[in-house]
Write an enzyme that holds these catalytic residues in place. Structure first.
Site, short mmCIF file in Angstrom:
data_model
loop_
_atom_site.label_atom_id
_atom_site.label_comp_id
_atom_site.label_asym_id
_atom_site.label_seq_id
_atom_site.Cartn_x
_atom_site.Cartn_y
_atom_site.Cartn_z
N ASP A 71 3.87 -0.49 -8.46
CA ASP A 71 3.39 0.30 -9.60
C ASP A 71 3.47 1.79 -9.26
O ASP A 71 3.27 2.64 -10.12
CB ASP A 71 1.91 -0.04 -9.86
CG ASP A 71 1.09 0.18 -8.59
OD1 ASP A 71 1.20 -0.65 -7.67
OD2 ASP A 71 0.37 1.20 -8.50
N ASP A 123 0.87 -1.18 0.00
CA ASP A 123 0.00 0.00 0.00
C ASP A 123 0.91 1.23 0.00
O ASP A 123 1.78 1.34 0.87
CB ASP A 123 -0.87 0.01 1.27
CG ASP A 123 -1.82 -1.19 1.31
OD1 ASP A 123 -2.43 -1.49 0.26
OD2 ASP A 123 -1.92 -1.84 2.36
#
Ligand SMILES: C[S@@+](CC[C@H](N)C(=O)[O-])C[C@H]1O[C@@H](n2cnc3c(N)ncnc32)[C@H](O)[C@@H]1O
Length: 211
Positions: free
Chosen positions: A149, A113
Protein backbone atom coordinates in the site's frame (compact mmCIF):
# COMPACT_ATOMS: atom_id res chain seq x y z
CA UNK A 1 -0.26 -15.25 30.95
CA UNK A 2 -1.21 -12.89 28.12
CA UNK A 3 -2.62 -14.44 24.93
CA UNK A 4 0.44 -13.45 22.89
CA UNK A 5 2.78 -15.22 25.31
CA UNK A 6 0.53 -18.31 25.34
CA UNK A 7 0.58 -18.41 21.52
CA UNK A 8 4.38 -18.09 21.43
CA UNK A 9 4.63 -21.09 23.77
CA UNK A 10 1.97 -23.14 21.96
CA UNK A 11 3.30 -22.63 18.44
CA UNK A 12 6.60 -24.29 19.43
CA UNK A 13 4.79 -27.64 19.38
CA UNK A 14 2.84 -27.16 16.14
CA UNK A 15 3.87 -29.75 13.54
CA UNK A 16 3.48 -27.35 10.59
CA UNK A 17 5.90 -24.74 11.99
CA UNK A 18 9.68 -25.09 11.58
CA UNK A 19 12.56 -23.31 13.30
CA UNK A 20 15.64 -25.41 12.61
CA UNK A 21 17.40 -26.29 9.35
CA UNK A 22 17.61 -30.07 9.80
CA UNK A 23 13.94 -30.97 10.39
CA UNK A 24 12.91 -28.48 7.73
CA UNK A 25 15.27 -29.86 5.07
CA UNK A 26 14.19 -33.39 5.94
CA UNK A 27 10.50 -32.41 5.56
CA UNK A 28 11.22 -30.62 2.27
CA UNK A 29 12.99 -33.61 0.71
CA UNK A 30 9.55 -35.12 -0.04
CA UNK A 31 8.75 -32.05 -2.19
CA UNK A 32 11.68 -32.29 -4.65
CA UNK A 33 9.39 -32.42 -7.66
CA UNK A 34 6.74 -30.02 -6.47
CA UNK A 35 6.38 -26.29 -7.00
CA UNK A 36 7.33 -24.45 -3.82
CA UNK A 37 6.14 -20.90 -3.15
CA UNK A 38 7.28 -18.64 -0.30
CA UNK A 39 5.48 -15.76 1.36
CA UNK A 40 7.95 -13.47 3.12
CA UNK A 41 6.78 -11.53 6.17
CA UNK A 42 3.60 -13.61 6.10
CA UNK A 43 2.27 -12.27 9.43
CA UNK A 44 -0.85 -14.31 10.21
CA UNK A 45 -0.37 -16.30 7.00
CA UNK A 46 -3.64 -15.30 5.37
CA UNK A 47 -2.14 -15.02 1.88
CA UNK A 48 -0.33 -18.37 2.13
CA UNK A 49 -3.51 -20.07 3.35
CA UNK A 50 -5.62 -18.62 0.52
CA UNK A 51 -3.01 -19.62 -2.08
CA UNK A 52 -2.74 -23.13 -0.60
CA UNK A 53 -6.52 -23.55 -0.91
CA UNK A 54 -6.39 -22.40 -4.50
CA UNK A 55 -3.39 -24.51 -5.57
CA UNK A 56 -3.49 -27.85 -3.70
CA UNK A 57 -0.64 -29.28 -5.81
CA UNK A 58 1.89 -26.64 -4.67
CA UNK A 59 3.62 -26.28 -1.31
CA UNK A 60 3.33 -22.84 0.32
CA UNK A 61 5.71 -21.69 3.03
CA UNK A 62 4.96 -18.60 5.10
CA UNK A 63 8.05 -17.01 6.65
CA UNK A 64 7.94 -14.59 9.57
CA UNK A 65 10.10 -13.75 12.56
CA UNK A 66 7.06 -13.34 14.81
CA UNK A 67 5.87 -16.64 16.31
CA UNK A 68 2.68 -15.14 17.76
CA UNK A 69 1.55 -14.15 14.24
CA UNK A 70 2.50 -17.49 12.69
CA UNK A 71 0.32 -19.14 15.38
CA UNK A 72 -2.79 -17.88 13.52
CA UNK A 73 -1.68 -19.25 10.13
CA UNK A 74 -0.66 -22.56 11.60
CA UNK A 75 -4.00 -22.93 13.46
CA UNK A 76 -5.98 -21.96 10.38
CA UNK A 77 -4.10 -24.50 8.20
CA UNK A 78 -4.91 -27.23 10.71
CA UNK A 79 -8.58 -26.26 10.97
CA UNK A 80 -8.89 -26.21 7.18
CA UNK A 81 -6.97 -29.52 6.96
CA UNK A 82 -4.46 -27.98 4.55
CA UNK A 83 -1.33 -30.10 4.34
CA UNK A 84 0.26 -28.00 1.58
CA UNK A 85 1.07 -24.99 3.75
CA UNK A 86 3.75 -24.78 6.43
CA UNK A 87 5.50 -21.97 8.28
CA UNK A 88 9.09 -21.02 8.97
CA UNK A 89 9.59 -18.93 12.09
CA UNK A 90 12.93 -17.39 11.15
CA UNK A 91 14.50 -14.16 9.98
CA UNK A 92 14.32 -13.82 6.19
CA UNK A 93 18.06 -13.06 6.35
CA UNK A 94 18.56 -16.80 7.09
CA UNK A 95 16.67 -18.18 4.04
CA UNK A 96 19.77 -19.52 2.29
CA UNK A 97 20.51 -21.91 5.17
CA UNK A 98 17.08 -23.49 4.73
CA UNK A 99 17.10 -23.77 0.93
CA UNK A 100 20.53 -25.19 0.13
CA UNK A 101 19.38 -27.96 -2.22
CA UNK A 102 15.72 -27.45 -3.02
CA UNK A 103 14.91 -24.20 -4.79
CA UNK A 104 11.66 -22.30 -4.98
CA UNK A 105 9.51 -21.28 -7.94
CA UNK A 106 7.88 -18.08 -6.69
CA UNK A 107 8.16 -15.70 -3.83
CA UNK A 108 5.55 -13.25 -2.51
CA UNK A 109 6.38 -10.17 -0.46
CA UNK A 110 3.05 -9.07 0.94
CA UNK A 111 2.75 -5.69 2.61
CA UNK A 112 6.29 -5.46 3.93
CA UNK A 113 7.07 -2.98 6.69
CA UNK A 114 7.95 0.11 4.61
CA UNK A 115 10.80 1.21 6.90
CA UNK A 116 10.56 4.82 5.64
CA UNK A 117 13.49 6.19 7.68
CA UNK A 118 16.69 6.33 5.61
CA UNK A 119 18.67 4.69 8.41
CA UNK A 120 16.32 1.67 8.19
CA UNK A 121 16.87 1.03 4.50
CA UNK A 122 18.81 -2.08 5.53
CA UNK A 123 15.54 -3.60 6.78
CA UNK A 124 13.55 -3.00 3.58
CA UNK A 125 12.76 -6.40 2.11
CA UNK A 126 13.55 -5.25 -1.43
CA UNK A 127 16.98 -3.76 -0.79
CA UNK A 128 19.82 -5.26 -2.88
CA UNK A 129 21.04 -7.39 0.05
CA UNK A 130 17.65 -9.13 0.28
CA UNK A 131 17.30 -9.43 -3.51
CA UNK A 132 20.66 -11.25 -3.57
CA UNK A 133 19.32 -13.72 -0.98
CA UNK A 134 16.13 -14.29 -3.00
CA UNK A 135 18.14 -14.95 -6.14
CA UNK A 136 20.05 -17.70 -4.33
CA UNK A 137 16.93 -19.52 -3.10
CA UNK A 138 14.89 -19.13 -6.30
CA UNK A 139 15.09 -21.38 -9.34
CA UNK A 140 16.49 -19.68 -12.45
CA UNK A 141 13.80 -17.24 -13.65
CA UNK A 142 11.90 -17.66 -10.37
CA UNK A 143 9.28 -14.96 -9.96
CA UNK A 144 9.02 -12.33 -7.22
CA UNK A 145 5.66 -10.68 -6.48
CA UNK A 146 5.39 -7.55 -4.35
CA UNK A 147 2.14 -6.11 -3.00
CA UNK A 148 2.23 -2.90 -0.99
CA UNK A 149 0.00 0.00 0.00
CA UNK A 150 3.09 2.18 0.49
CA UNK A 151 3.87 4.32 -2.56
CA UNK A 152 7.32 5.40 -1.34
CA UNK A 153 8.31 1.77 -0.73
CA UNK A 154 7.01 0.85 -4.19
CA UNK A 155 9.01 3.69 -5.80
CA UNK A 156 12.09 2.69 -3.81
CA UNK A 157 11.79 -0.87 -5.15
CA UNK A 158 11.30 0.30 -8.74
CA UNK A 159 14.41 2.43 -8.42
CA UNK A 160 16.45 -0.49 -7.04
CA UNK A 161 15.35 -2.60 -10.03
CA UNK A 162 16.32 0.20 -12.39
CA UNK A 163 19.79 0.47 -10.85
CA UNK A 164 20.14 -3.32 -11.07
CA UNK A 165 18.94 -3.18 -14.70
CA UNK A 166 16.00 -5.47 -13.96
CA UNK A 167 12.99 -4.87 -16.17
CA UNK A 168 9.73 -5.51 -14.23
CA UNK A 169 7.39 -8.04 -15.81
CA UNK A 170 4.37 -6.18 -14.46
CA UNK A 171 3.85 -2.86 -12.67
CA UNK A 172 0.44 -1.87 -11.38
CA UNK A 173 -0.18 1.14 -9.12
CA UNK A 174 -3.82 0.29 -8.43
CA UNK A 175 -4.76 -3.38 -8.64
CA UNK A 176 -8.43 -2.55 -8.04
CA UNK A 177 -8.66 0.03 -10.83
CA UNK A 178 -12.15 -0.70 -12.15
CA UNK A 179 -11.08 -0.16 -15.76
CA UNK A 180 -8.73 -3.16 -15.54
CA UNK A 181 -9.49 -6.85 -15.40
CA UNK A 182 -9.34 -8.20 -11.82
CA UNK A 183 -6.71 -10.80 -11.07
CA UNK A 184 -8.10 -13.48 -8.74
CA UNK A 185 -4.78 -14.22 -7.00
CA UNK A 186 -3.88 -10.55 -6.60
CA UNK A 187 -7.31 -9.89 -5.12
CA UNK A 188 -6.66 -12.10 -2.08
CA UNK A 189 -6.87 -9.68 0.84
CA UNK A 190 -5.24 -9.95 4.24
CA UNK A 191 -6.67 -8.01 7.18
CA UNK A 192 -3.76 -5.61 6.74
CA UNK A 193 -4.70 -4.96 3.11
CA UNK A 194 -8.38 -4.46 4.01
CA UNK A 195 -7.39 -1.84 6.60
CA UNK A 196 -5.46 0.11 3.96
CA UNK A 197 -8.24 -0.19 1.40
CA UNK A 198 -10.67 1.19 4.00
CA UNK A 199 -8.32 4.15 4.44
CA UNK A 200 -8.58 4.77 0.70
CA UNK A 201 -5.03 3.66 -0.09
CA UNK A 202 -4.20 2.19 -3.49
CA UNK A 203 -2.63 -1.26 -3.62
CA UNK A 204 0.51 -1.47 -5.76
CA UNK A 205 1.78 -4.64 -7.41
CA UNK A 206 5.10 -5.49 -8.98
CA UNK A 207 6.25 -8.71 -10.63
CA UNK A 208 9.88 -9.32 -11.56
CA UNK A 209 12.70 -11.80 -11.95
CA UNK A 210 16.08 -11.33 -10.25
CA UNK A 211 18.74 -11.60 -12.95
C1 LIG B 1 3.25 -5.25 7.87
S1 LIG B 1 3.35 -6.93 8.30
C2 LIG B 1 2.47 -7.71 6.96
C3 LIG B 1 1.98 -9.07 7.31
C4 LIG B 1 1.24 -9.84 6.19
N1 LIG B 1 2.07 -10.02 5.02
C5 LIG B 1 -0.06 -9.19 5.82
O1 LIG B 1 -0.20 -8.72 4.68
O2 LIG B 1 -0.97 -9.15 6.67
C6 LIG B 1 5.06 -7.32 7.94
C7 LIG B 1 5.54 -8.65 8.51
O3 LIG B 1 6.89 -8.88 8.09
C8 LIG B 1 7.61 -9.50 9.16
N2 LIG B 1 9.05 -9.22 8.94
C9 LIG B 1 9.61 -8.01 8.71
N3 LIG B 1 10.94 -8.14 8.54
C10 LIG B 1 11.23 -9.46 8.66
C11 LIG B 1 12.44 -10.23 8.59
N4 LIG B 1 13.60 -9.64 8.33
N5 LIG B 1 12.35 -11.57 8.78
C12 LIG B 1 11.17 -12.17 9.03
N6 LIG B 1 9.99 -11.49 9.11
C13 LIG B 1 10.02 -10.16 8.93
C14 LIG B 1 7.03 -8.86 10.41
O4 LIG B 1 7.24 -9.66 11.56
C15 LIG B 1 5.55 -8.71 10.03
O5 LIG B 1 4.78 -9.81 10.47
Amino acid sequence: MRKKKIHIEEVKNFANVFYEVEPFVSFLSAYQNQEIVLELGCGKGEYSIALAEKYPDRLFIGVDRKADRIWFGSKSAKEKKLDNVIFLNILIERLEEFFQNIKISELWITFPDPQPKARNEKHRLTNPKFLAIYKKVLKPNGIIHLKTDHTAFFDYTLNILKVMKIQPLQTNRDIYDSSKLRDEVLSIQTKYEKTHLNLGDKINYLKFICI
